[in-house]
Design a protein around this motif. Structure first.
Motif, PDB file in Angstrom:
ATOM      1  N   ILE A 300       0.833  -1.195   0.000  1.00  0.00           N
ATOM      2  CA  ILE A 300       0.000   0.000   0.000  1.00  0.00           C
ATOM      3  C   ILE A 300       0.873   1.253   0.000  1.00  0.00           C
ATOM      4  CG2 ILE A 300      -1.750   1.315   1.257  1.00  0.00           C
ATOM      5  CD1 ILE A 300      -2.844  -1.273   0.133  1.00  0.00           C
ATOM      6  N   MET A 301       0.461   2.217  -0.823  1.00  0.00           N
ATOM      7  CA  MET A 301       1.065   3.546  -0.808  1.00  0.00           C
ATOM      8  C   MET A 301      -0.052   4.581  -0.895  1.00  0.00           C
ATOM      9  SD  MET A 301       4.401   3.191  -3.307  1.00  0.00           S
ATOM     10  CE  MET A 301       5.050   4.774  -2.695  1.00  0.00           C
ATOM     11  N   ILE A 302       0.271   5.814  -0.509  1.00  0.00           N
ATOM     12  CA  ILE A 302      -0.639   6.924  -0.752  1.00  0.00           C
ATOM     13  C   ILE A 302       0.117   8.010  -1.500  1.00  0.00           C
ATOM     14  CG2 ILE A 302      -2.087   6.432   1.246  1.00  0.00           C
ATOM     15  CD1 ILE A 302      -0.730   8.778   2.701  1.00  0.00           C
ATOM     16  N   ALA A 303      -0.607   8.764  -2.310  1.00  0.00           N
ATOM     17  CA  ALA A 303       0.034   9.807  -3.112  1.00  0.00           C
ATOM     18  C   ALA A 303      -0.894  11.003  -3.243  1.00  0.00           C
ATOM     19  CB  ALA A 303       0.397   9.273  -4.492  1.00  0.00           C
ATOM     20  N   ASP A 304      -0.296  12.158  -3.270  1.00  0.00           N
ATOM     21  CA  ASP A 304      -1.058  13.381  -3.507  1.00  0.00           C
ATOM     22  C   ASP A 304      -1.630  13.348  -4.918  1.00  0.00           C
ATOM     23  OD1 ASP A 304      -1.115  16.365  -4.565  1.00  0.00           O
ATOM     24  OD2 ASP A 304      -1.334  16.436  -2.386  1.00  0.00           O
ATOM     25  N   SER A 305      -2.879  13.750  -5.067  1.00  0.00           N
ATOM     26  CA  SER A 305      -3.521  13.692  -6.384  1.00  0.00           C
ATOM     27  C   SER A 305      -2.802  14.559  -7.403  1.00  0.00           C
ATOM     28  CB  SER A 305      -4.990  14.120  -6.279  1.00  0.00           C
ATOM     29  OG  SER A 305      -5.094  15.440  -5.770  1.00  0.00           O
ATOM     30  N   LYS A 306      -2.197  15.662  -6.956  1.00  0.00           N
ATOM     31  CA  LYS A 306      -1.466  16.519  -7.894  1.00  0.00           C
ATOM     32  C   LYS A 306      -0.209  15.823  -8.391  1.00  0.00           C
ATOM     33  CE  LYS A 306      -3.105  20.852  -5.847  1.00  0.00           C
ATOM     34  NZ  LYS A 306      -2.712  22.109  -5.136  1.00  0.00           N
ATOM     35  N   GLU A 307       0.408  15.025  -7.522  1.00  0.00           N
ATOM     36  CA  GLU A 307       1.618  14.307  -7.924  1.00  0.00           C
ATOM     37  C   GLU A 307       1.289  13.180  -8.906  1.00  0.00           C
ATOM     38  OE1 GLU A 307       5.371  11.875  -5.890  1.00  0.00           O
ATOM     39  OE2 GLU A 307       3.920  12.921  -4.633  1.00  0.00           O
ATOM     40  N   ILE A 308       0.200  12.461  -8.639  1.00  0.00           N
ATOM     41  CA  ILE A 308      -0.207  11.388  -9.550  1.00  0.00           C
ATOM     42  C   ILE A 308      -0.749  11.953 -10.853  1.00  0.00           C
ATOM     43  CG2 ILE A 308      -1.944   9.570  -9.886  1.00  0.00           C
ATOM     44  CD1 ILE A 308       0.316   8.598  -8.237  1.00  0.00           C
ATOM     45  N   GLY A 309      -1.524  13.027 -10.748  1.00  0.00           N
ATOM     46  CA  GLY A 309      -2.102  13.641 -11.937  1.00  0.00           C
ATOM     47  C   GLY A 309      -2.965  12.649 -12.701  1.00  0.00           C
ATOM     48  N   ASN A 310      -2.747  12.579 -14.004  1.00  0.00           N
ATOM     49  CA  ASN A 310      -3.498  11.659 -14.852  1.00  0.00           C
ATOM     50  C   ASN A 310      -2.758  10.352 -15.104  1.00  0.00           C
ATOM     51  OD1 ASN A 310      -5.665  13.508 -15.241  1.00  0.00           O
ATOM     52  ND2 ASN A 310      -4.444  14.601 -16.767  1.00  0.00           N
ATOM     53  N   ASN A 311      -1.726  10.102 -14.331  1.00  0.00           N
ATOM     54  CA  ASN A 311      -0.919   8.905 -14.509  1.00  0.00           C
ATOM     55  C   ASN A 311      -1.706   7.666 -14.095  1.00  0.00           C
ATOM     56  OD1 ASN A 311       1.229   7.149 -14.866  1.00  0.00           O
ATOM     57  ND2 ASN A 311       2.139   7.597 -12.877  1.00  0.00           N
ATOM     58  N   LEU A 312      -1.939   6.755 -15.019  1.00  0.00           N
ATOM     59  CA  LEU A 312      -2.597   5.486 -14.738  1.00  0.00           C
ATOM     60  C   LEU A 312      -1.506   4.424 -14.628  1.00  0.00           C
ATOM     61  CD1 LEU A 312      -5.637   5.693 -17.193  1.00  0.00           C
ATOM     62  CD2 LEU A 312      -5.625   6.073 -14.720  1.00  0.00           C
ATOM     63  N   ILE A 313      -1.348   3.863 -13.435  1.00  0.00           N
ATOM     64  CA  ILE A 313      -0.231   2.977 -13.150  1.00  0.00           C
ATOM     65  C   ILE A 313      -0.559   1.566 -13.632  1.00  0.00           C
ATOM     66  CG2 ILE A 313       1.269   2.077 -11.338  1.00  0.00           C
ATOM     67  CD1 ILE A 313       0.450   4.631  -9.738  1.00  0.00           C
ATOM     68  N   ARG A 314       0.233   1.072 -14.556  1.00  0.00           N
ATOM     69  CA  ARG A 314      -0.020  -0.223 -15.177  1.00  0.00           C
ATOM     70  C   ARG A 314       0.242  -1.384 -14.207  1.00  0.00           C
ATOM     71  NH1 ARG A 314       3.361  -2.027 -18.403  1.00  0.00           N
ATOM     72  NH2 ARG A 314       5.085  -0.706 -17.693  1.00  0.00           N
ATOM     73  N   GLY A 315      -0.629  -2.361 -14.262  1.00  0.00           N
ATOM     74  CA  GLY A 315      -0.340  -3.644 -13.655  1.00  0.00           C
ATOM     75  C   GLY A 315      -0.456  -3.745 -12.149  1.00  0.00           C
ATOM     76  N   ILE A 316      -0.981  -2.705 -11.472  1.00  0.00           N
ATOM     77  CA  ILE A 316      -1.187  -2.807 -10.030  1.00  0.00           C
ATOM     78  C   ILE A 316      -2.656  -3.135  -9.770  1.00  0.00           C
ATOM     79  CG2 ILE A 316       0.720  -1.223  -9.571  1.00  0.00           C
ATOM     80  CD1 ILE A 316      -1.415   0.888  -8.759  1.00  0.00           C
ATOM     81  N   CYS A 317      -3.039  -3.208  -8.502  1.00  0.00           N
ATOM     82  CA  CYS A 317      -4.411  -3.598  -8.171  1.00  0.00           C
ATOM     83  C   CYS A 317      -5.379  -2.427  -8.158  1.00  0.00           C
ATOM     84  CB  CYS A 317      -4.441  -4.286  -6.805  1.00  0.00           C
ATOM     85  SG  CYS A 317      -3.503  -5.811  -6.736  1.00  0.00           S
ATOM     86  N   ILE A 329      -4.654   9.634  -2.930  1.00  0.00           N
ATOM     87  CA  ILE A 329      -4.913   8.492  -3.798  1.00  0.00           C
ATOM     88  C   ILE A 329      -4.269   7.264  -3.170  1.00  0.00           C
ATOM     89  CG2 ILE A 329      -4.649   7.522  -6.110  1.00  0.00           C
ATOM     90  CD1 ILE A 329      -6.347  10.045  -6.042  1.00  0.00           C
ATOM     91  N   GLY A 330      -5.049   6.237  -2.958  1.00  0.00           N
ATOM     92  CA  GLY A 330      -4.516   4.993  -2.424  1.00  0.00           C
ATOM     93  C   GLY A 330      -4.049   4.088  -3.557  1.00  0.00           C
ATOM     94  N   LEU A 331      -2.845   3.549  -3.436  1.00  0.00           N
ATOM     95  CA  LEU A 331      -2.276   2.655  -4.443  1.00  0.00           C
ATOM     96  C   LEU A 331      -2.098   1.276  -3.821  1.00  0.00           C
ATOM     97  CD1 LEU A 331       0.558   5.023  -5.745  1.00  0.00           C
ATOM     98  CD2 LEU A 331      -1.780   4.826  -6.618  1.00  0.00           C
ATOM     99  N   GLU A 332      -2.561   0.242  -4.515  1.00  0.00           N
ATOM    100  CA  GLU A 332      -2.489  -1.119  -3.982  1.00  0.00           C
ATOM    101  C   GLU A 332      -1.794  -2.053  -4.961  1.00  0.00           C
ATOM    102  OE1 GLU A 332      -5.312  -4.962  -2.999  1.00  0.00           O
ATOM    103  OE2 GLU A 332      -6.256  -3.011  -3.299  1.00  0.00           O
ATOM    104  N   ALA A 333      -0.919  -2.895  -4.431  1.00  0.00           N
ATOM    105  CA  ALA A 333      -0.302  -3.982  -5.194  1.00  0.00           C
ATOM    106  C   ALA A 333      -0.192  -5.173  -4.259  1.00  0.00           C
ATOM    107  CB  ALA A 333       1.064  -3.549  -5.725  1.00  0.00           C
ATOM    108  N   GLY A 334       0.573  -6.203  -4.635  1.00  0.00           N
ATOM    109  CA  GLY A 334       0.759  -7.318  -3.712  1.00  0.00           C
ATOM    110  C   GLY A 334       1.061  -8.622  -4.413  1.00  0.00           C
ATOM    111  N   GLN A 335       1.387  -9.626  -3.612  1.00  0.00           N
ATOM    112  CA  GLN A 335       1.676 -10.970  -4.091  1.00  0.00           C
ATOM    113  C   GLN A 335       0.567 -11.917  -3.668  1.00  0.00           C
ATOM    114  OE1 GLN A 335       5.697 -10.181  -2.268  1.00  0.00           O
ATOM    115  NE2 GLN A 335       6.245 -11.954  -3.520  1.00  0.00           N
ATOM    116  N   SER A 336       0.175 -12.827  -4.550  1.00  0.00           N
ATOM    117  CA  SER A 336      -0.910 -13.757  -4.250  1.00  0.00           C
ATOM    118  C   SER A 336      -0.519 -14.798  -3.209  1.00  0.00           C
ATOM    119  CB  SER A 336      -1.377 -14.462  -5.532  1.00  0.00           C
ATOM    120  OG  SER A 336      -2.048 -13.555  -6.372  1.00  0.00           O
ATOM    121  N   ALA A 337       0.767 -14.991  -3.004  1.00  0.00           N
ATOM    122  CA  ALA A 337       1.218 -15.911  -1.959  1.00  0.00           C
ATOM    123  C   ALA A 337       2.554 -15.438  -1.424  1.00  0.00           C
ATOM    124  CB  ALA A 337       1.337 -17.333  -2.490  1.00  0.00           C
TER     125      ALA A 337
END
Length: 556
Positions: A300-317, A329-337
């Motif tokens: 998990i990460m958090i980011a300021d909306s101005k910093e993320i802007g219109n960036n769509l992060i590929r391949g995360i959850c 903006i909450g950003l989520e990734a992770g491993q299935s096991a």
């Protein structure tokens, strides 16, 4: 000032834990852990087909038992001083409901039907449906996967719902709506008796149900019915709006106040997924990468909306406004096991104990039980002791971490794990070390994807039982990431995060940031990368990527 307390409830894959927390100091004054009784017996699950279901009665029983036990452990008078309660749960863990919002497994005729129960996050029976959602989304006028990394997973809401509707005529005929586990818990305690009145979590809806303000909520009816007419009408019967977790959803209803021994003045906060609240409990802030390490991992990460802007992060959850902390903006990734991989290897090694020793005539039953229990308990510590003696890069053993598919980067639940380089000289500790390294390599792949997508990471925080109890795993992870890792000073960071939201919803703090600053647990330890290991792992990581690429080719 009179003391005030809040209760944080964390529902994990195998058990739930309740913590009672001093609102002003963050001190955890009592903790109770309760295991799901039906789940523990393996009921309603079929690992061979990746079906993992949990009965809502398990959730109810451990709720009552854990809160009562925690209150019994707390100082006298604590119950009268509890002002708020909040939940986090695994996710996506949805279930079909009737019009009253009751999970079908709690209604007549469906009590033993796995398709009427909550579908645990790790259930991968909906791989086909996830593939269809991806294919349709990428060709539709609106790509509803845009804020979920561009790839929809079989672990998530719509794939699971569609799979069950196709599979079960009885559920299909009875189902009125769908609810996430975290939303149902809050509705249960506040006495909601209509599906339409249930307040829905921004975290759950945004990360797993493709809810976004850009397209006015959930995916359109046109999109859903183009996937399958069986989804017709569900959108209208679900929800339009969502709420962040620091907002109150109501107060304890009289029934649950009596059952828990609390007051009807206790505020029930909004809900979220475990790892999102866990990140708050661990002290997440911008540019901090929080790893919730358990059976799987959630990053998990958090980011300021101005910093993320219109960036769509590929391949995360997912990237969802307010899913972790309001205003970010909450950003989520992770491993299935992760820990599940170590547990799998342990089960493999336990075979002779359970199939030979347990049936031996040389020992009495009591001795056999004690011997088996002692051996099983000591297995991972013994493997760790021996694995630590093996130099990094020694031999040619290499493993991947895909035993339960891949969550990120680029979700693919068809992938399977692999161990290469086995010789007649390979030992159990060598394999265990390779598995630990594999989980670290999978972690690095996630970090590298964030960085490739221009997301800055300044520090890493680890939380969960493995982070606190396994220096070997954490040091390996630090070496592979080539970054320091702080370990949160509590093994109940998720429940502590829920307590922070409860305190905010009850009005003890004006914001989650204020609650976080006052109630955090600090850090128990910090691991630093060892330069000589970093160089070895840089080379091994490239071989890991090649092995993963080979695996991907086999499922195309």
């Amino acid at each position: 000032m009179e003391k005030q307390f809040v209760i944080g409830l964390d529902y994990g894959s195998d058990s739930a834990r309740a913590v009672i927390v001093n609102v002003r100091t963050g001190e955890i004054v009592a903790t109770s852990v309760q295991y799901y009784p039906r789940w523990r017996k393996g009921l309603y699950c079929d690992p061979a087909t990746n079906r993992y279901r949990q009965h809502p009665s398990d959730y109810i029983e451990v709720l009552e038992a854990s809160v009562k036990e925690a209150l019994a452990q707390a100082p006298a008078g604590t119950a009268e001083q509890v002002i708020g309660i909040a939940f986090d749960t695994t996710g996506s863990t949805p279930a079909f409901t009737d019009a009253a919002g009751v999970p079908l497994a709690l209604t007549p005729g469906f009590e033993e039907n796995p398709n009427a129960m909550f579908i645990l996050w790790k259930d991968h029976t909906a791989v086909r449906e996830a593939a269809e959602i991806n294919e349709r989304s990428h060709s539709f006028a609106t790509d509803y996967t845009a804020y979920e990394g561009g790839i929809y997973s079989s672990e998530w809401f719509w794939a699971k719902a569609l799979h069950v509707l196709r599979e079960d005529v009885q559920v299909r005929a009875r189902a009125f709506s769908i609810i996430e586990h975290c939303d149902w818990m809050a509705a249960l305690l506040t006495g909601v008796n209509s599906s339409a009145d249930i307040i829905r979590s921004r975290c759950a809806a945004g990360h797993k149900a493709m809810w976004h303000e850009r397209w006015d909520g959930l995916p359109s009816e046109e999109f859903l019915t183009s996937l399958d007419p069986l989804l017709a009408g569900f959108r209208a019967r679900l929800f339009e709006n969502t709420a962040t977790a620091e907002k109150p959803v109501g107060k304890l209803c009289p029934e649950w106040a009596e059952r828990l021994g609390l007051s009807t003045d206790v505020v029930v906060a909004g809900s979220a997924f475990d790892c999102h609240m866990g990140a708050v409990g661990a002290g997440v802030k911008p540019h901090t990468f929080v790893r919730v390490i358990g059976t799987s991992t959630c990053d998990i990460m958090i980011a300021d909306s101005k910093e993320i802007g219109n960036n769509l992060i590929r391949g995360i959850c997912g990237q969802v406004d307010g899913s972790v902390m309001p205003g970010y903006i909450g950003l989520e990734a992770g491993q299935s096991a992760f820990g599940d991989i170590y547990a799998w290897f342990k089960r493999v090694l336990e075979f002779p104990l359970r199939e030979i020793v347990a049936k031996s005539d040389l020992l009495d039953d009591a001795t056999k039980e004690r011997l088996i229990a002692e051996t099983c308990d000591r297995m991972i510590p013994a493997l760790t002791t021996e694995a630590e003696k093996i130099p990094a890069g020694a031999g040619c053993l290499l493993a991947t971490d895909l035993m339960n598919g891949r969550r990120t980067p680029d979700a693919n639940q068809l992938l399977t794990g692999m161990i290469s380089g086995i010789t007649l000289g390979t030992t159990a500790p060598m394999i265990f070390r390779a598995l630990v390294e594999a989980t670290a390599f999978g972690s690095r792949a996630i970090v590298e994807r964030f960085r490739a997508e221009h997301v800055r990471i300044d520090e890493v925080i680890g939380i969960g039982g493995i982070a606190l109890k396994s220096p070997f795993v954490m040091q390996t992870l630090s070496d592979v990431l080539n970054m320091p890792i702080k370990v949160c000073n509590t093994d109940q960071a998720c429940a502590l995060g829920a307590a922070m939201f409860a305190a905010t919803a009850a009005g003890a703090y004006a914001s989650v940031e204020e609650a976080q600053a006052a109630m955090n647990s600090g850090f128990a330890k910090e691991y630093h990368p060892r330069p000589e290991q970093v160089a070895v792992y840089d080379e091994l990581y490239q071989k890991y990527l090649a092995l993963v690429a080979f695996t991907e080719q086999q499922v195309r």
